[in-house]
Scaffold this active site. Structure first.
Site, PDB file in Angstrom:
ATOM      1  CE  LYS A  78      -4.546   0.977   0.815  1.00 29.65           C
ATOM      2  NZ  LYS A  78      -5.778   0.229   0.607  1.00 29.65           N
ATOM      3  N   GLY A 178     -24.751   3.255   4.890  1.00 27.91           N
ATOM      4  CA  GLY A 178     -23.909   3.805   3.836  1.00 27.91           C
ATOM      5  C   GLY A 178     -24.398   3.407   2.462  1.00 27.91           C
ATOM      6  N   GLY A 180     -23.384   4.513  -0.464  1.00 28.54           N
ATOM      7  CA  GLY A 180     -22.428   5.090  -1.414  1.00 28.54           C
ATOM      8  C   GLY A 180     -22.298   4.185  -2.624  1.00 28.54           C
ATOM      9  CE  LYS A 181     -16.653   4.930  -5.046  1.00 24.39           C
ATOM     10  NZ  LYS A 181     -16.564   5.988  -4.023  1.00 24.39           N
ATOM     11  CB  VAL A 182     -19.910  -0.619  -1.869  1.00 25.94           C
ATOM     12  CG1 VAL A 182     -20.163  -2.100  -1.624  1.00 25.94           C
ATOM     13  CG2 VAL A 182     -18.489  -0.408  -2.350  1.00 25.94           C
ATOM     14  N   GLY A 183     -22.797   0.523  -1.417  1.00 26.33           N
ATOM     15  CA  GLY A 183     -24.119   0.343  -0.808  1.00 26.33           C
ATOM     16  C   GLY A 183     -25.233   0.342  -1.844  1.00 26.33           C
TER      17      GLY A 183
HETATM   18  N1  LIG Z   1     -15.343   0.871  -3.481  1.00 24.48           N
HETATM   19  C1  LIG Z   1     -14.704  -0.280  -3.326  1.00 24.48           C
HETATM   20  O1  LIG Z   1     -14.372  -0.967  -4.291  1.00 24.48           O
HETATM   21  C2  LIG Z   1     -14.383  -0.793  -1.942  1.00 24.48           C
HETATM   22  C3  LIG Z   1     -13.608  -1.952  -1.818  1.00 24.48           C
HETATM   23  C4  LIG Z   1     -13.337  -2.469  -0.552  1.00 24.48           C
HETATM   24  C5  LIG Z   1     -13.813  -1.797   0.560  1.00 24.48           C
HETATM   25  N2  LIG Z   1     -14.543  -0.647   0.415  1.00 24.48           N
HETATM   26  C6  LIG Z   1     -15.017   0.024   1.621  1.00 24.48           C
HETATM   27  O2  LIG Z   1     -16.432   0.044   1.615  1.00 24.48           O
HETATM   28  C7  LIG Z   1     -16.899   1.260   2.208  1.00 24.48           C
HETATM   29  C8  LIG Z   1     -17.808   2.005   1.225  1.00 24.48           C
HETATM   30  O3  LIG Z   1     -17.067   2.281   0.051  1.00 24.48           O
HETATM   31  P1  LIG Z   1     -17.691   3.164  -1.127  1.00 24.48           P
HETATM   32  O4  LIG Z   1     -16.765   3.026  -2.270  1.00 24.48           O
HETATM   33  O5  LIG Z   1     -19.125   2.828  -1.300  1.00 24.48           O
HETATM   34  O6  LIG Z   1     -17.540   4.608  -0.508  1.00 24.48           O
HETATM   35  P2  LIG Z   1     -18.471   5.891  -0.765  1.00 24.48           P
HETATM   36  O7  LIG Z   1     -17.684   7.051  -0.259  1.00 24.48           O
HETATM   37  O8  LIG Z   1     -18.978   5.906  -2.165  1.00 24.48           O
HETATM   38  O9  LIG Z   1     -19.737   5.619   0.182  1.00 24.48           O
HETATM   39  C9  LIG Z   1     -19.742   5.743   1.557  1.00 24.48           C
HETATM   40  C10 LIG Z   1     -21.132   6.227   1.960  1.00 24.48           C
HETATM   41  O10 LIG Z   1     -21.218   6.215   3.378  1.00 24.48           O
HETATM   42  C11 LIG Z   1     -21.874   7.386   3.798  1.00 24.48           C
HETATM   43  N3  LIG Z   1     -21.534   7.665   5.194  1.00 24.48           N
HETATM   44  C12 LIG Z   1     -20.422   8.267   5.700  1.00 24.48           C
HETATM   45  N4  LIG Z   1     -20.485   8.328   7.043  1.00 24.48           N
HETATM   46  C13 LIG Z   1     -21.643   7.748   7.401  1.00 24.48           C
HETATM   47  C14 LIG Z   1     -22.264   7.499   8.640  1.00 24.48           C
HETATM   48  N5  LIG Z   1     -21.712   7.867   9.792  1.00 24.48           N
HETATM   49  N6  LIG Z   1     -23.466   6.876   8.637  1.00 24.48           N
HETATM   50  C15 LIG Z   1     -24.053   6.496   7.480  1.00 24.48           C
HETATM   51  N7  LIG Z   1     -23.513   6.719   6.272  1.00 24.48           N
HETATM   52  C16 LIG Z   1     -22.324   7.324   6.224  1.00 24.48           C
HETATM   53  C17 LIG Z   1     -21.427   8.450   2.825  1.00 24.48           C
HETATM   54  O11 LIG Z   1     -22.317   9.552   2.788  1.00 24.48           O
HETATM   55  C18 LIG Z   1     -21.437   7.654   1.506  1.00 24.48           C
HETATM   56  O12 LIG Z   1     -22.700   7.716   0.870  1.00 24.48           O
HETATM   57  C19 LIG Z   1     -15.648   2.038   2.631  1.00 24.48           C
HETATM   58  O13 LIG Z   1     -15.331   1.704   3.961  1.00 24.48           O
HETATM   59  C20 LIG Z   1     -14.576   1.470   1.728  1.00 24.48           C
HETATM   60  O14 LIG Z   1     -13.284   1.573   2.301  1.00 24.48           O
HETATM   61  C21 LIG Z   1     -14.851  -0.132  -0.813  1.00 24.48           C
END
Ligand SMILES: NC(=O)c1ccc[n+]([C@@H]2O[C@H](COP(=O)([O-])OP(=O)(O)OC[C@H]3O[C@@H](n4cnc5c(N)ncnc54)[C@H](O)[C@@H]3O)[C@@H](O)[C@H]2O)c1
Length: 354
Positions: A78, A178, A180-183
């Site tokens: 990393k 959450g 976000g992208k994954v959710g």
């Molecule tokens: N994107 C990937 O490929 C990937 C891979 C492995 C792990 N992850 C992990 O998964 C998680 C989500 O990733 P993502 O890419 O969807 O990120 P993202 O930033 O697109 O989404 C995160 C979401 O969480 C929300 N959020 C932040 N604080 C919050 C809280 N206290 N309560 C409720 N919602 C809250 C944000 O508003 C956002 O909508 C992160 O922890 C990331 O490290 C992502």
């Protein structure tokens, strides 16, 4: 944490500086036992150099475990760039960084992480071959959240099967923290499977997305309310530390499976979950779809091949849960054991000269 005093056994830590562009980066390689180290670049305004080093050491170690259980021929690495991504990011800085990555000769492949994006990796790729997570138009795998969500869904199904005897989530109530992208992708998989969803997010835009796209999703005010509500499965998909001394005692779910990294706030939380009979699917196992997606890019990206590989998260999760049961340890401990076993057994083969 000093690099040599830390009891973590990192192979290599490289400090990179280019004063003109303002680049200050630390590349940490935990292990190349399974192949070239792979892990993203975090761009963050750390309070001190010590914090930056600490993060690089921790994150690279975590990647070694994640890559090992994802079945990849990659070790763990990393990088962190010490700076404010809003203010300090520039073409020159990213390209200077790319030259340092190139200088490692393929011992480390980089990718996106917090503070770096697909478009940044496109710039880095102008200086190095050892970069993944580029845009699709540039030969890359694109947005890794697609297979991250798919993998979380597979891990959740495996955990459901271990718990309830069937992998189907139809009729189950899943709490997603959450959107976000994954959710968002995860919501779609679950709704398609017949689950009902209760969700929360701090972003009004994310909540609006849910109201318009899936009006049947019930929205609640924050993770505190979510964990206390009648849910079968809890999926933390926001930030780390979702499972702590306050959350676990009130958590209604029987299963935890989500995308967020570092869900256990501190060592010992895995035991609290176990004591309450809550089955925890280790975060780094079920969220490895993203790294599987970007690793595939190294061989010329093929979405179907990567998806096939991410499907194996189902089997790996089942194997971990079975090992946890037979060894009488929490699943997080079983996952670490399995990862260490693969690093040792497969890593040892490199001593056979070919
Ligand atoms: N994107 C990937 O490929 C990937 C891979 C492995 C792990 N992850 C992990 O998964 C998680 C989500 O990733 P993502 O890419 O969807 O990120 P993202 O930033 O697109 O989404 C995160 C979401 O969480 C929300 N959020 C932040 N604080 C919050 C809280 N206290 N309560 C409720 N919602 C809250 C944000 O508003 C956002 O909508 C992160 O922890 C990331 O490290 C992502």
């Amino acid at each position: 944490m000093g690099v040599f005093t830390a009891d973590t056994g990192h192979e290599q830590v490289v400090f990179c500086q280019d004063k003109e562009s303002g680049l200050r980066a630390i590349i940490a390689i935990y292990s190349t036992a399974l192949g070239p180290a792979l892990g993203g670049t975090r761009f963050h305004p750390y309070a001190s150099e010590e914090d930056a080093v600490h993060d690089a050491l921790e994150l690279s170690r975590a990647m070694a475990y994640k890559n090992a259980l994802a079945g990849l021929d990659h070790g763990g690495g990393k990088a962190v760039i010490w700076g404010d991504p809003q203010r300090d990011k520039s073409e020159a800085l990213l390209r200077a960084y790319g030259r340092f990555v190139e200088s490692l000769g393929g011992r480390y492949y980089t990718a996106c992480d917090v503070g770096t994006y697909v478009r940044d990796m496109d710039i880095v790729s102008r200086e190095t071959r050892f970069v993944t997570g580029r845009s699709e138009s540039n030969g890359g795998a694109g947005d890794s959240s697609v297979l991250t969500a798919y993998g979380v869904f597979q891990g959740m199904r495996a955990t459901a099967e271990h718990r309830w005897g069937t992998p189907a989530l139809a009729g189950r109530r899943v709490g997603i923290a959450g959107l976000g992208k994954v959710g968002k992708h995860l919501t779609r998989h679950l709704i398609d499977d017949g689950a009902s969803i209760v969700a929360t997010d701090v972003s009004p835009a994310a909540l609006d997305w849910a109201r318009t796209t899936y009006p049947q999703v019930e929205l609640v005010q924050g993770a505190d309310e979510l964990v206390r509500s009648e849910i079968d499965v809890y999926a933390p998909c926001a930030l780390g530390g979702a499972l702590d001394d306050d959350t676990v005692p009130v958590l209604q779910a029987k299963i935890v499976a989500g995308a967020a990294n570092n869900q256990l706030a501190h060592p010992g939380v895995e035991k609290l979950l176990d004591d309450r009979g809550i089955l925890y699917a280790p975060d780094y196992v079920v969220n490895s779809g993203g790294v599987i997606q970007v690793a595939d890019e190294i061989h010329g990206f093929n979405f179907e091949r990567a998806k096939q590989r991410a499907s194996q998260i189902y089997d790996t999760t089942k194997e971990i849960l079975q090992l946890a049961q037979s060894d009488g340890v929490p699943p997080a401990v079983a996952a670490d054991r399995l990862a260490e076993r693969r690093m040792a057994e497969v890593g040892r083969l490199r001593t056979i000269l070919v």
